[in-house]
Write an enzyme that holds these catalytic residues in place. Structure first.
Site, mmCIF file in Angstrom:
data_model
loop_
_atom_site.group_PDB
_atom_site.id
_atom_site.type_symbol
_atom_site.label_atom_id
_atom_site.label_comp_id
_atom_site.label_asym_id
_atom_site.label_seq_id
_atom_site.Cartn_x
_atom_site.Cartn_y
_atom_site.Cartn_z
ATOM 1 N N ASP A 112 0.818 -1.210 0.000
ATOM 2 C CA ASP A 112 0.000 0.000 0.000
ATOM 3 C C ASP A 112 0.851 1.257 0.000
ATOM 4 O O ASP A 112 1.553 1.541 0.963
ATOM 5 C CB ASP A 112 -0.929 0.009 1.216
ATOM 6 C CG ASP A 112 -1.887 1.182 1.172
ATOM 7 O OD1 ASP A 112 -2.370 1.502 0.070
ATOM 8 O OD2 ASP A 112 -2.137 1.790 2.218
ATOM 9 N N ASP A 166 -1.796 6.238 -6.559
ATOM 10 C CA ASP A 166 -2.156 5.165 -5.636
ATOM 11 C C ASP A 166 -2.135 3.806 -6.325
ATOM 12 O O ASP A 166 -2.837 3.597 -7.307
ATOM 13 C CB ASP A 166 -3.538 5.439 -5.045
ATOM 14 C CG ASP A 166 -3.923 4.456 -3.958
ATOM 15 O OD1 ASP A 166 -3.016 3.945 -3.270
ATOM 16 O OD2 ASP A 166 -5.124 4.197 -3.783
#
Length: 445
Positions: free
Chosen positions: A115, A322
């Site tokens: 992440d 992201d």
């Protein structure tokens, strides 16, 4: 005098050796050590192996199971940026890629969600009062010779916004969907890579989760944060560069995460590197913000006010890069303009089929998405114009006879998702604070 010099020289030599050993055991940034100048970590998509699903169905599955909760969470964080109750920006199980790594001595392999939108590294630990099922053995600190606790006075503990001092540096992360991880901060050796290329890095701070609740983890045993904060893997390694290269969503082939000298391995041919600056948000410092100045569809520069993509003085808005969000999601006003122009310029019939999670779909006249003619799509970042390959924004389902734009609308915070980053080496230069997108056949790295 000649006889007394020998013991002195021996003592001096012994002191040098001891200091060298101490320096090594303290965990130097890996790129300062000759044998650790760079390494590769294998990545697997969460839904890899589901061969019965089309690319469109894989995207829809991601949107339904993970993207919506992630977008909601990210939006909540940016709306409440000054609120200390807001925790790490990640929903349990909502990431897209699994990292292959090992922990402890001897090394115990496990899978963790990668992440780039959070910092803390954590995995489940024994004895576990409440642990979800995972595909690998739960890590048992008592069996590792390299395990050590982190004190409450340490810098790593102070970096936790949600820590408390109990038996050690304890943390509790609540994620807003009744999911949580509770445990304590510790240090361990993490091992990356395979066979001869394996690299072990000592003294990495991580969360040892002993009370973990949540849905959607499946194969994962924890999470590895790659954000810009002090607790992330990137920061703890002291890495000046890292990159990732993501294969196409329907390929079921491994992707790569690269550190150190390997991060820019695709640039050895002397190619000119175009970069765009990474922006820092002092209120939300972990995210990688980009400066998006506009979007072109076909030959039309969309009439979108730049303010819709700019970071506000209150810490809200802006555009983040992201890896954990599947499709690019734009400020709703910006997406509305893009949607209308894209439909008008696409010489295909708008589909009447219900395609959950995707707003812009057309009837597919061909069996190959590469054969269809759609407007080009260019993202104008500061200093870098990124024209996307068609397969990075059009997702087809030949069985249904439909092809859809892999983008959507969101609130104030826009997100550049991983479908748009497919088959590009996404290079983060943390020293220069820039990012580059280099076209690459990621399955051949």
């Amino acid at each position: 005098m000649a006889h007394s010099a020998a013991p002195f020289q021996f003592s001096l030599l012994l002191l040098v050796v001891i200091l060298s050993l101490l320096s090594f055991s303290s965990g130097l940034p890996f790129d300062e050590s000759p044998e650790k100048t760079g390494f590769r970590v294998s990545l697997t998509r969460v839904d890899a192996g589901k061969k019965n699903l089309t690319e469109l169905q894989l995207v829809q599955r991601a949107i339904i199971n993970r993207v919506k909760t992630r977008l909601d969470r990210l939006s909540a964080i940016t709306k409440n940026a000054p609120n200390d109750d807001i925790q790490a920006p990640i929903y349990v199980g909502d990431g897209e890629f699994l990292m292959h790594l090992s922990i402890g001595t001897p090394a115990v392999p496990f899978l963790a969600i990668m992440d780039t939108g959070s910092d803390l590294i954590w995995t489940q630990c024994k004895p576990c009062s409440n642990c979800f099922n995972q595909s690998t053995p739960v890590f048992e600190p008592a069996l590792s010779s390299s395990f050590s606790n982190v004190t409450c006075s340490s810098e790593l503990c102070k970096a936790l916004s949600n820590s408390r001092c109990g038996k050690g540096c304890e943390y509790l992360n609540r994620y807003g969907d009744e999911s949580s991880s509770e445990g304590f901060l510790a240090m361990e050796t993490l091992t990356f890579g395979e066979s001869a290329q394996r690299v072990s890095v000592p003294n990495i701070g991580f969360g040892c989760g002993v009370d973990n609740k949540g849905k959607g983890w499946n194969k994962a045993a924890g999470l590895v944060g790659l954000g810009r904060g002090p607790l992330s893997l990137v920061s703890q390694l002291g890495s000046k560069k890292f990159s990732y290269c993501l294969t196409s969503i329907g390929d079921n082939k491994s992707s790569s995460l690269l550190f150190g000298s390997l991060a820019d391995l695709n640039l050895s041919n002397g190619a000119v590197l175009k970069t765009t600056p990474l922006i820092k948000n002092p209120i939300l410092p972990s995210f990688y913000y980009l400066s998006l100045e506009g979007i072109t569809v076909g030959q039309t520069l969309l009439p979108i006010p730049k303010s819709l993509f700019q970071l506000g003085s209150d810490g809200g808005g802006g555009v983040i890069l992201d890896s954990g969000t599947t499709i690019t999601s734009l400020h709703e006003d910006a997406f509305e303009v893009l949607k209308q122009v894209f439909k008008a310029q696409t010489k295909l019939r708008v589909s009447n089929l219900y395609t959950r999670g995707l707003e812009v779909c057309f009837d597919l006249p061909s069996q190959d998405v590469k054969d269809i003619k759609v407007p080009k799509l260019v993202f104008h970042f500061k200093g870098l114009d990124l024209e996307l390959p068609v397969e990075n924004y059009m997702i087809a389902d030949t069985k249904l006879g439909v092809v859809c734009l892999a983008m959507g609308a969101t609130g104030r915070l826009s997100i550049f998702g991983n479908i748009q980053q497919q088959n590009m080496l996404v290079l983060h230069d943390l020293e220069k604070e820039t990012v580059s997108f280099i076209p690459t056949k990621c399955d051949q790295l």
